[in-house]
Scaffold this active site. Structure first.
Site, PDB file in Angstrom:
ATOM      1  N   PHE A   1       0.803  -1.205   0.000  1.00 24.32           N
ATOM      2  CA  PHE A   1       0.000   0.000   0.000  1.00 24.32           C
ATOM      3  C   PHE A   1       0.855   1.283   0.000  1.00 24.32           C
ATOM      4  O   PHE A   1       0.527   2.264  -0.642  1.00 24.32           O
ATOM      5  CB  PHE A   1      -0.797  -0.083   1.314  1.00 24.32           C
ATOM      6  CG  PHE A   1      -2.017   0.761   1.392  1.00 24.32           C
ATOM      7  CD1 PHE A   1      -3.068   0.576   0.528  1.00 24.32           C
ATOM      8  CD2 PHE A   1      -2.123   1.741   2.371  1.00 24.32           C
ATOM      9  CE1 PHE A   1      -4.209   1.340   0.633  1.00 24.32           C
ATOM     10  CE2 PHE A   1      -3.258   2.515   2.472  1.00 24.32           C
ATOM     11  CZ  PHE A   1      -4.305   2.313   1.589  1.00 24.32           C
ATOM     12  N   LEU A   2       1.987   1.239   0.738  1.00 21.17           N
ATOM     13  CA  LEU A   2       2.799   2.446   0.903  1.00 21.17           C
ATOM     14  C   LEU A   2       3.470   2.898  -0.391  1.00 21.17           C
ATOM     15  O   LEU A   2       3.884   4.043  -0.512  1.00 21.17           O
ATOM     16  CB  LEU A   2       3.864   2.231   1.981  1.00 21.17           C
ATOM     17  CG  LEU A   2       3.321   2.118   3.415  1.00 21.17           C
ATOM     18  CD1 LEU A   2       4.463   2.043   4.401  1.00 21.17           C
ATOM     19  CD2 LEU A   2       2.420   3.296   3.753  1.00 21.17           C
TER      20      LEU A   2
ATOM     21  N   CYS B   1      -6.017   2.019 -16.357  1.00 24.60           N
ATOM     22  CA  CYS B   1      -7.057   1.932 -15.317  1.00 24.60           C
ATOM     23  C   CYS B   1      -7.256   3.225 -14.535  1.00 24.60           C
ATOM     24  O   CYS B   1      -8.318   3.836 -14.628  1.00 24.60           O
ATOM     25  CB  CYS B   1      -6.750   0.785 -14.373  1.00 24.60           C
ATOM     26  SG  CYS B   1      -6.940  -0.806 -15.188  1.00 24.60           S
TER      27      CYS B   1
HETATM   28  P1  NAD Z   1      -7.139  -4.168 -23.658  1.00 21.71           P
HETATM   29  O1  NAD Z   1      -7.433  -2.995 -24.492  1.00 21.71           O
HETATM   30  O2  NAD Z   1      -5.717  -4.595 -23.464  1.00 21.71           O
HETATM   31  O3  NAD Z   1      -7.933  -5.430 -24.198  1.00 21.71           O
HETATM   32  C1  NAD Z   1      -9.262  -5.401 -24.631  1.00 21.71           C
HETATM   33  C2  NAD Z   1      -9.358  -6.355 -25.812  1.00 21.71           C
HETATM   34  O4  NAD Z   1     -10.715  -6.533 -26.178  1.00 21.71           O
HETATM   35  C3  NAD Z   1      -8.645  -5.818 -27.057  1.00 21.71           C
HETATM   36  O5  NAD Z   1      -7.701  -6.786 -27.474  1.00 21.71           O
HETATM   37  C4  NAD Z   1      -9.771  -5.665 -28.083  1.00 21.71           C
HETATM   38  O6  NAD Z   1      -9.372  -5.929 -29.387  1.00 21.71           O
HETATM   39  C5  NAD Z   1     -10.760  -6.714 -27.572  1.00 21.71           C
HETATM   40  N1  NAD Z   1     -12.118  -6.557 -28.074  1.00 21.71           N
HETATM   41  C6  NAD Z   1     -12.890  -5.450 -28.098  1.00 21.71           C
HETATM   42  N2  NAD Z   1     -14.077  -5.742 -28.673  1.00 21.71           N
HETATM   43  C7  NAD Z   1     -14.034  -7.049 -29.028  1.00 21.71           C
HETATM   44  C8  NAD Z   1     -14.956  -7.930 -29.662  1.00 21.71           C
HETATM   45  N3  NAD Z   1     -16.138  -7.501 -30.103  1.00 21.71           N
HETATM   46  N4  NAD Z   1     -14.597  -9.213 -29.852  1.00 21.71           N
HETATM   47  C9  NAD Z   1     -13.397  -9.651 -29.451  1.00 21.71           C
HETATM   48  N5  NAD Z   1     -12.480  -8.869 -28.837  1.00 21.71           N
HETATM   49  C10 NAD Z   1     -12.799  -7.590 -28.632  1.00 21.71           C
HETATM   50  O7  NAD Z   1      -7.810  -3.883 -22.265  1.00 21.71           O
HETATM   51  P2  NAD Z   1      -7.401  -4.498 -20.834  1.00 21.71           P
HETATM   52  O8  NAD Z   1      -6.295  -3.713 -20.267  1.00 21.71           O
HETATM   53  O9  NAD Z   1      -7.254  -5.972 -20.961  1.00 21.71           O
HETATM   54  O10 NAD Z   1      -8.717  -4.139 -20.008  1.00 21.71           O
HETATM   55  C11 NAD Z   1      -9.935  -4.799 -20.232  1.00 21.71           C
HETATM   56  C12 NAD Z   1     -10.900  -4.384 -19.141  1.00 21.71           C
HETATM   57  O11 NAD Z   1     -10.402  -4.800 -17.866  1.00 21.71           O
HETATM   58  C13 NAD Z   1     -11.124  -2.877 -19.029  1.00 21.71           C
HETATM   59  O12 NAD Z   1     -12.424  -2.625 -18.625  1.00 21.71           O
HETATM   60  C14 NAD Z   1     -10.164  -2.488 -17.917  1.00 21.71           C
HETATM   61  O13 NAD Z   1     -10.569  -1.331 -17.252  1.00 21.71           O
HETATM   62  C15 NAD Z   1     -10.235  -3.682 -17.011  1.00 21.71           C
HETATM   63  N6  NAD Z   1      -9.044  -3.895 -16.185  1.00 21.71           N
HETATM   64  C16 NAD Z   1      -7.807  -3.723 -16.730  1.00 21.71           C
HETATM   65  C17 NAD Z   1      -6.678  -3.964 -15.940  1.00 21.71           C
HETATM   66  C18 NAD Z   1      -5.292  -3.746 -16.483  1.00 21.71           C
HETATM   67  O14 NAD Z   1      -4.361  -3.694 -15.677  1.00 21.71           O
HETATM   68  N7  NAD Z   1      -5.085  -3.655 -17.782  1.00 21.71           N
HETATM   69  C19 NAD Z   1      -6.838  -4.391 -14.606  1.00 21.71           C
HETATM   70  C20 NAD Z   1      -8.113  -4.590 -14.118  1.00 21.71           C
HETATM   71  C21 NAD Z   1      -9.213  -4.341 -14.922  1.00 21.71           C
END
Ligand code: NAD
Length: 450
Positions: A264-265, A278
């Site tokens: 956390f820190l 995010c």
């Molecule tokens: P990202 O952009 O890396 O991946 C999303 C993927 O979805 C892309 O590859 C895109 O091409 C695909 N996609 C979109 N529409 C599609 C469809 N119709 N059919 C098939 N594939 C499709 O995003 P991410 O970083 O993996 O994040 C995804 C979600 O998770 C977001 O809501 C994000 O806020 C959340 N999230 C991300 C993280 C992180 O650290 N990256 C952590 C927790 C939560």
């Protein structure tokens, strides 16, 4: 269990690999054929420590397949996870990818006679799963949620750079469910994962994710506001302030006569701002969601505002050191928004480089993992990508540390003196020992030290 994950980005692919390693069969559904071929050949389309190794293991066991045919994958799967992007549009959340995928999943379920649970893993604002995904699923499938199909919201807490270990050993799993059968199915899915599982309603699960991210973003912006005060007061180094604050045993408990340093820190520390896919978008989405609900999220608005101007504190330090940036050679060390990832989404490096270019500086960059800039509106022809840190730094007028990569931490004052005429180092992540650098005659400035 058979599982489909729609979206093969950071969350989708990591979750797919982790679930396959727990013994499930996973279809990873994507749209880009070249990327799918890469995944099936054991190559990750992005850098994430440990991911390729585990991907190759599950592929060898025949437990994961990357496909483009969503219909076939969904109809065979008991659990269907949505892990597509939820970006920002006009400072609010853009749910269009969730809408498209919900429709595709519903259509694929139309002919199915078996029970399936649809899980929203993407980060969505409270109410989105039930107000947006649910009606689309019901309409396109002709089925009733809670009776014929299940619905859950299962937020993801992994951190890029340590996503594999976070997902393999989660600290908690939050399961927001529409009905009991959906939550039981998800508890079965996560049976192998030993941690506390919080079963709640869908809206609470959605809000939990925003609250967790907003808390961490708030700590960072608070730390950066403190840094600004220290810089402008003079005679205070924020590093020393944090040392004194962190030693409060409520933050840094003494257990069996030993200090325990909570992770956390790391967020209660000053730097040139948070980035990534995010914190920036989730804080903005929550502000806009609150506004629509009639609440002015004043604290979160300030968190966002402080963060958007924080990278430019680096330029302010630089200008104090060099006065004019016209034709000055500036080495930017770090493009990724944090170490151990190649993700540059909302990286502080982007506004820093843009401002340097607009001030007429000559910019060289080096990042161990990022070899080009995507979606940044930066004229790439104006930026030189150096092949190593030496090439970036040589003959430069100043060096800006933007990402706290271990490789940069090892650089010594002697290194800078060898490569530069009058070394100026602006430390945006406070990775160097200030006293050592000052003693060696380097013009050293950093966030929280003016
Ligand atoms: P990202 O952009 O890396 O991946 C999303 C993927 O979805 C892309 O590859 C895109 O091409 C695909 N996609 C979109 N529409 C599609 C469809 N119709 N059919 C098939 N594939 C499709 O995003 P991410 O970083 O993996 O994040 C995804 C979600 O998770 C977001 O809501 C994000 O806020 C959340 N999230 C991300 C993280 C992180 O650290 N990256 C952590 C927790 C939560």
């Amino acid at each position: 269990m058979k599982v489909t994950i729609v979206g093969t980005g950071y969350v989708g692919l990591v979750t797919g690999v982790i679930l396959a390693s727990a013994g499930h069969f996973v279809y990873c559904v994507g749209r880009n054929k070249e990327k799918l071929q890469k995944i099936n050949a054991g190559t990750s389309p992005f850098f994430e420590p440990g991911l390729e190794k585990l991907l190759r293991i599950v592929l060898k066991k025949g437990l994961l397949k990357a496909v483009s045919d969503i219909q076939n994958a969904v109809s065979q799967s008991e659990v269907i996870i949505i892990a597509v992007g939820t970006p920002t549009l006009n400072d609010a959340i853009d749910l269009s990818q969730i809408e498209i995928v919900s429709k595709q999943i519903g259509e694929a379920l139309r002919q199915s006679n078996s029970y399936h649970v649809v899980v929203v893993k993407s980060t969505v604002v409270p109410g989105a799963t039930e107000k947006i995904a649910l009606p689309i699923l019901e309409k396109s499938s002709g089925k009733k949620v809670g009776k014929d199909i299940g619905l859950s919201m299962n937020p993801e807490f992994l951190r890029e750079g340590q996503a594999v270990s976070d997902a393999l050993h989660p600290d908690r799993i939050v399961i927001g469910s529409h009905d009991e059968k959906s939550s039981k199915t998800l508890l079965k899915l996560y049976k192998e994962f030993v941690c506390l599982k919080v079963v709640t309603n869908i809206k609470t699960a959605e809000m939990t994710k925003y609250t967790a991210n907003s808390l961490l973003a708030t700590m960072i912006s608070f730390s950066n506001e403190i840094a600004r005060i220290c810089e402008d007061t003079g005679g205070i180094d924020v590093i020393d302030v944090w040392r004194g604050v962190h030693l409060d045993s409520r933050l840094n408990p003494i257990i069996k006569e030993k200090r325990v340093e909570p992770g956390f820190l790391k967020y209660l520390f000053s730097g040139c701002g948070y980035g990534g896919s995010c914190f920036p978008k989730d804080t903005k989405a929550l502000v806009s969601y609150a506004q629509k609900a009639g609440i002015e999220a004043q604290l979160l608005q300030s968190v966002v505002k402080i963060n958007s101007s924080q990278p430019l504190r680096m330029i302010a330090h630089l200008k104090k050191a060099l006065k004019n940036l016209e034709r000055k050679k500036i080495a930017v060390l770090g493009l990724a928004f944090k170490p151990e990832t190649d993700d540059t989404r909302e990286s502080p490096a982007i506004p820093i480089i843009k401002t340097l270019l607009s001030e007429g500086a000559v910019v060289r960059v080096y990042d161990p993992k990022v070899k080009h800039l995507v979606d940044s509106n930066i004229d790439k022809s104006l930026v030189t990508f150096s092949k190593n840190v030496q090439d970036a730094v040589i003959n430069s007028d100043a060096v800006l540390i933007v990402t706290a990569w271990d490789e940069y931490k090892k650089l010594t004052p002697e290194f800078f003196w060898k490569k530069m005429k009058n070394p100026v180092v602006i430390d945006g992540r406070r990775i160097y020992n200030k006293d050592k650098f000052l003693k060696a005659g380097i013009l050293y400035r950093g966030i929280g030290y003016g």
